[in-house]
Design an enzyme around this catalytic site. Structure first.
Site, PDB file in Angstrom:
ATOM      1  N   TYR A  50      -5.172 -24.438 -13.824  1.00  0.00           N
ATOM      2  CA  TYR A  50      -5.632 -25.139 -12.605  1.00  0.00           C
ATOM      3  C   TYR A  50      -7.124 -25.475 -12.670  1.00  0.00           C
ATOM      4  O   TYR A  50      -7.649 -26.193 -11.832  1.00  0.00           O
ATOM      5  CB  TYR A  50      -5.380 -24.312 -11.338  1.00  0.00           C
ATOM      6  CG  TYR A  50      -3.944 -23.943 -11.050  1.00  0.00           C
ATOM      7  CD1 TYR A  50      -2.884 -24.503 -11.753  1.00  0.00           C
ATOM      8  CD2 TYR A  50      -3.635 -23.019 -10.055  1.00  0.00           C
ATOM      9  CE1 TYR A  50      -1.567 -24.140 -11.492  1.00  0.00           C
ATOM     10  CE2 TYR A  50      -2.322 -22.662  -9.772  1.00  0.00           C
ATOM     11  CZ  TYR A  50      -1.299 -23.212 -10.507  1.00  0.00           C
ATOM     12  OH  TYR A  50       0.002 -22.845 -10.230  1.00  0.00           O
ATOM     13  N   LEU A 188       6.962 -25.127   0.587  1.00  0.00           N
ATOM     14  CA  LEU A 188       7.153 -26.146   1.626  1.00  0.00           C
ATOM     15  C   LEU A 188       7.768 -27.409   1.026  1.00  0.00           C
ATOM     16  O   LEU A 188       7.732 -28.462   1.648  1.00  0.00           O
ATOM     17  CB  LEU A 188       5.804 -26.480   2.284  1.00  0.00           C
ATOM     18  CG  LEU A 188       5.088 -25.277   2.915  1.00  0.00           C
ATOM     19  CD1 LEU A 188       3.657 -25.635   3.310  1.00  0.00           C
ATOM     20  CD2 LEU A 188       5.865 -24.775   4.134  1.00  0.00           C
ATOM     21  N   ILE A 226       3.709 -18.776  -1.448  1.00  0.00           N
ATOM     22  CA  ILE A 226       2.291 -19.092  -1.676  1.00  0.00           C
ATOM     23  C   ILE A 226       2.003 -20.568  -1.359  1.00  0.00           C
ATOM     24  O   ILE A 226       1.690 -21.358  -2.246  1.00  0.00           O
ATOM     25  CB  ILE A 226       1.873 -18.740  -3.125  1.00  0.00           C
ATOM     26  CG1 ILE A 226       2.890 -19.297  -4.166  1.00  0.00           C
ATOM     27  CG2 ILE A 226       1.751 -17.232  -3.302  1.00  0.00           C
ATOM     28  CD1 ILE A 226       2.388 -19.181  -5.622  1.00  0.00           C
ATOM     29  N   ARG A 234      -4.195 -26.280   8.849  1.00  0.00           N
ATOM     30  CA  ARG A 234      -2.856 -26.018   8.297  1.00  0.00           C
ATOM     31  C   ARG A 234      -2.769 -24.630   7.674  1.00  0.00           C
ATOM     32  O   ARG A 234      -1.727 -23.986   7.735  1.00  0.00           O
ATOM     33  CB  ARG A 234      -2.496 -27.065   7.256  1.00  0.00           C
ATOM     34  CG  ARG A 234      -1.843 -28.262   7.885  1.00  0.00           C
ATOM     35  CD  ARG A 234      -1.105 -29.021   6.828  1.00  0.00           C
ATOM     36  NE  ARG A 234      -0.321 -30.074   7.420  1.00  0.00           N
ATOM     37  CZ  ARG A 234       0.006 -31.184   6.782  1.00  0.00           C
ATOM     38  NH1 ARG A 234      -0.421 -31.363   5.540  1.00  0.00           N
ATOM     39  NH2 ARG A 234       0.742 -32.085   7.371  1.00  0.00           N
ATOM     40  N   ASN A 238       0.080 -22.138   8.842  1.00  0.00           N
ATOM     41  CA  ASN A 238       1.017 -21.523   7.886  1.00  0.00           C
ATOM     42  C   ASN A 238       0.955 -19.994   7.912  1.00  0.00           C
ATOM     43  O   ASN A 238       1.912 -19.333   7.522  1.00  0.00           O
ATOM     44  CB  ASN A 238       0.737 -22.026   6.466  1.00  0.00           C
ATOM     45  CG  ASN A 238       1.087 -23.498   6.300  1.00  0.00           C
ATOM     46  OD1 ASN A 238       1.785 -24.081   7.132  1.00  0.00           O
ATOM     47  ND2 ASN A 238       0.588 -24.116   5.241  1.00  0.00           N
TER      48      ASN A 238
HETATM   49  N1  NAP Z   1       3.944 -21.167 -11.369  1.00  0.00           N
HETATM   50  C1  NAP Z   1       4.069 -22.469 -11.345  1.00  0.00           C
HETATM   51  O1  NAP Z   1       4.500 -23.100 -12.314  1.00  0.00           O
HETATM   52  C2  NAP Z   1       3.649 -23.208 -10.113  1.00  0.00           C
HETATM   53  C3  NAP Z   1       4.007 -24.561  -9.967  1.00  0.00           C
HETATM   54  C4  NAP Z   1       3.615 -25.216  -8.801  1.00  0.00           C
HETATM   55  C5  NAP Z   1       2.893 -24.532  -7.824  1.00  0.00           C
HETATM   56  N2  NAP Z   1       2.546 -23.213  -8.005  1.00  0.00           N
HETATM   57  C6  NAP Z   1       1.769 -22.451  -6.977  1.00  0.00           C
HETATM   58  O2  NAP Z   1       2.403 -22.583  -5.717  1.00  0.00           O
HETATM   59  C7  NAP Z   1       1.488 -23.118  -4.776  1.00  0.00           C
HETATM   60  C8  NAP Z   1       2.216 -23.927  -3.714  1.00  0.00           C
HETATM   61  O3  NAP Z   1       2.976 -24.958  -4.289  1.00  0.00           O
HETATM   62  P1  NAP Z   1       2.604 -26.511  -4.103  1.00  0.00           P
HETATM   63  O4  NAP Z   1       1.136 -26.625  -3.978  1.00  0.00           O
HETATM   64  O5  NAP Z   1       3.297 -27.234  -5.199  1.00  0.00           O
HETATM   65  O6  NAP Z   1       3.390 -26.976  -2.814  1.00  0.00           O
HETATM   66  P2  NAP Z   1       3.584 -26.559  -1.273  1.00  0.00           P
HETATM   67  O7  NAP Z   1       2.733 -25.414  -0.886  1.00  0.00           O
HETATM   68  O8  NAP Z   1       5.051 -26.507  -1.042  1.00  0.00           O
HETATM   69  O9  NAP Z   1       3.098 -27.875  -0.553  1.00  0.00           O
HETATM   70  C9  NAP Z   1       1.761 -28.293  -0.544  1.00  0.00           C
HETATM   71  C10 NAP Z   1       1.723 -29.647   0.145  1.00  0.00           C
HETATM   72  O10 NAP Z   1       2.255 -29.506   1.470  1.00  0.00           O
HETATM   73  C11 NAP Z   1       1.297 -29.906   2.437  1.00  0.00           C
HETATM   74  N3  NAP Z   1       1.376 -28.911   3.530  1.00  0.00           N
HETATM   75  C12 NAP Z   1       0.791 -27.684   3.592  1.00  0.00           C
HETATM   76  N4  NAP Z   1       1.113 -27.063   4.739  1.00  0.00           N
HETATM   77  C13 NAP Z   1       1.935 -27.902   5.411  1.00  0.00           C
HETATM   78  C14 NAP Z   1       2.608 -27.821   6.653  1.00  0.00           C
HETATM   79  N5  NAP Z   1       2.504 -26.756   7.449  1.00  0.00           N
HETATM   80  N6  NAP Z   1       3.388 -28.869   7.039  1.00  0.00           N
HETATM   81  C15 NAP Z   1       3.514 -29.960   6.243  1.00  0.00           C
HETATM   82  N7  NAP Z   1       2.890 -30.100   5.057  1.00  0.00           N
HETATM   83  C16 NAP Z   1       2.116 -29.079   4.636  1.00  0.00           C
HETATM   84  C17 NAP Z   1      -0.042 -29.952   1.741  1.00  0.00           C
HETATM   85  O11 NAP Z   1      -0.814 -31.020   2.212  1.00  0.00           O
HETATM   86  P3  NAP Z   1      -2.305 -30.823   2.826  1.00  0.00           P
HETATM   87  O12 NAP Z   1      -3.143 -30.257   1.714  1.00  0.00           O
HETATM   88  O13 NAP Z   1      -2.693 -32.195   3.233  1.00  0.00           O
HETATM   89  O14 NAP Z   1      -2.143 -29.873   3.974  1.00  0.00           O
HETATM   90  C18 NAP Z   1       0.345 -30.202   0.286  1.00  0.00           C
HETATM   91  O15 NAP Z   1       0.437 -31.603   0.045  1.00  0.00           O
HETATM   92  C19 NAP Z   1       0.526 -23.909  -5.659  1.00  0.00           C
HETATM   93  O16 NAP Z   1      -0.665 -24.254  -5.000  1.00  0.00           O
HETATM   94  C20 NAP Z   1       0.337 -22.970  -6.819  1.00  0.00           C
HETATM   95  O17 NAP Z   1      -0.574 -21.917  -6.483  1.00  0.00           O
HETATM   96  C21 NAP Z   1       2.931 -22.549  -9.134  1.00  0.00           C
END
Ligand code: NAP
Length: 277
Positions: A50, A188, A226, A234, A238
Site C-alpha cells: 500500500y 462494504l 476492516i 463516514r 462505520n
Molecule cells: N488482503 C487483501 O488482499 C486486501 C484487499 C483489499 C482490501 N484490503 C483491506 O480491506 C480494507 C477495506 O477494503 P476496501 O477498501 O477494498 O473496501 P470497503 O471498505 O468495502 O469500501 C471502501 C469504499 O466504500 C466507501 N465507504 C466507506 N464507508 C461507507 C459507508 N458507510 N457507506 C457507503 N460507502 C462507504 C469508501 O468511500 P469514501 O472513502 O468516499 O468514504 C470507499 O470507496 C482495505 O482498505 C484494506 O486495508 C485487503
C-alpha cells in the site's frame, strides 16, 4: 471504547472493527488513521504494497492513543516470499511503521517458493520479534489448512474478501476448525451495499445506515471487518455499531444476498481455486 467487540484468538485480543488503508495516499492515511483512533477504532490494517506504512505509523503517533491499545496489521508482499526477502521486508515494515506489528500476513498465496519455505520464514519473523503474531490473506481452504499444518505458530486470521454478496461458508468453517478467524476485506463491497434494497430496508427500519447494518452483520458473525474511508464522518458512522443487534431473520436476509458472481477483487494465482461457497 470499552464496549466495542473483540475476538480472542490464540490468547490474543483482536478488536473486531478495524480501519483499512488500501488506496489511501500517505497524506490521507496519516490523517485518517489518527482520526479513526480518536473516534475509537483500535485496529489498523496496512500492507507493504500500500506504500503507506510510514504514514500509518505517523498517524498512530499523531493520535495520542497508546501503542499497546492498538492492534496493527501489515502484510508481506508476494515478491518477498523467499526466506531472506521475507525477513528483510519484515524488518523494513517494522522500521517504516516505527512499531512492531501485532500481525504479519502473507498477502496472497503463491505456488513458488514452496509454502514450507515461506511459512518457516514467517515463523522465523515471529521468533525474531518482528511481529507478535502471524497469519495469511486470500488463502482458499485447502491452502489455509496446509499453511497451518506447516506452521508451528497459530495462523491467527485469514484476511479475505467478504461482504453480503459472498457466502464464504467453507472458509468460515475452516477458520473455526483451525482455531483461527476470518478478517473481511472490502466489507462494504467497496461501497456497493449503499444501493442495496434489502440492506436499505433493514437500515431504514432500524434508523441506521446501510454501512452500519453491513458491518454489524459481519461482527455479529464473529468476523473481523476492516472498512476503509477517506472521510471522517463516514469513519464515525462505520464505528457506531455497538448499540444495536440484528435479529436472526435480518442476519438471514443479508446472508441470502450471496451470489456466484459476487467477488470484486480476484487476483488469485491461477495455481489455486476459490472455495465453491
Ligand atoms: N488482503 C487483501 O488482499 C486486501 C484487499 C483489499 C482490501 N484490503 C483491506 O480491506 C480494507 C477495506 O477494503 P476496501 O477498501 O477494498 O473496501 P470497503 O471498505 O468495502 O469500501 C471502501 C469504499 O466504500 C466507501 N465507504 C466507506 N464507508 C461507507 C459507508 N458507510 N457507506 C457507503 N460507502 C462507504 C469508501 O468511500 P469514501 O472513502 O468516499 O468514504 C470507499 O470507496 C482495505 O482498505 C484494506 O486495508 C485487503
Amino acid at each position: 471504547m470499552s464496549d466495542q467487540l473483540s475476538l480472542t484468538v490464540d490468547g490474543l485480543t483482536i478488536p473486531q472493527l478495524g480501519f483499512g488503508t488500501w488506496q489511501l495516499e500517505p497524506e490521507d492515511a496519516r490523517r485518517m488513521v489518527a482520526e479513526a483512533l480518536r473516534i475509537g477504532y483500535r485496529h489498523i490494517d496496512t500492507a507493504w504494497i500500500y506504500k503507506n506504512e510510514a504514514a500509518v505509523g505517523d498517524g498512530i503517533r499523531d493520535s495520542g492513543v497508546a501503542r499497546e491499545d492498538i492492534w496493527l496489521t501489515t502484510k508481506i508482499w508476494t515478491a518477498h516470499f523467499e526466506r531472506d526477502a521475507l525477513l528483510r521486508q519484515a524488518e523494513e515494515s517494522a522500521a517504516s511503521l516505527g512499531f512492531t506489528p501485532d500481525l504479519l500476513l502473507l498477502h496472497w498465496p503463491k505456488a513458488k517458493p514452496a509454502m514450507s519455505e515461506t511459512i518457516a520464514a514467517l515463523n522465523e519473523a515471529k521468533n525474531q520479534n518482528l511481529t507478535r503474531s502471524i497469519g495469511v490473506s486470500n488463502f482458499p481452504s485447502g491452502q489455509f489448512r496446509e499453511a497451518q499444518r506447516l506452521s508451528p505458530a497459530r495462523l491467527v486470521t485469514n484476511q479475505v474478501e467478504y461482504h453480503p454478496y459472498l457466502s464464504l461458508k467453507t472458509l468460515r468453517d475452516t477458520a473455526d476448525a483451525l482455531g483461527s478467524s476470518i478478517t473481511a476485506w472490502s466489507p462494504l463491497a467497496q461501497g456497493k451495499i449503499a444501493d442495496d434494497t434489502v440492506i436499505g430496508d433493514i437500515a431504514q427500519a432500524r434508523g441506521r445506515t446501510a454501512g452500519q447494518v453491513t458491518l454489524r452483520w459481519l461482527v455479529q458473525q464473529g468476523v473481523i471487518a476492516i472498512p476503509r474511508t477517506a472521510r471522517i464522518e463516514r469513519a464515525a458512522e462505520n464505528f457506531a455499531i455497538w448499540d444495536f443487534e440484528l435479529s436472526d431473520d435480518e442476519m438471514a436476509r443479508i446472508h441470502a444476498l450471496a451470489r456466484a458472481d459476487g467477488r470484486l477483487g480476484d487476483w488469485l494465482d491461477k495455481d489455486f481455486q476459490w472455495d465453491q461457497d
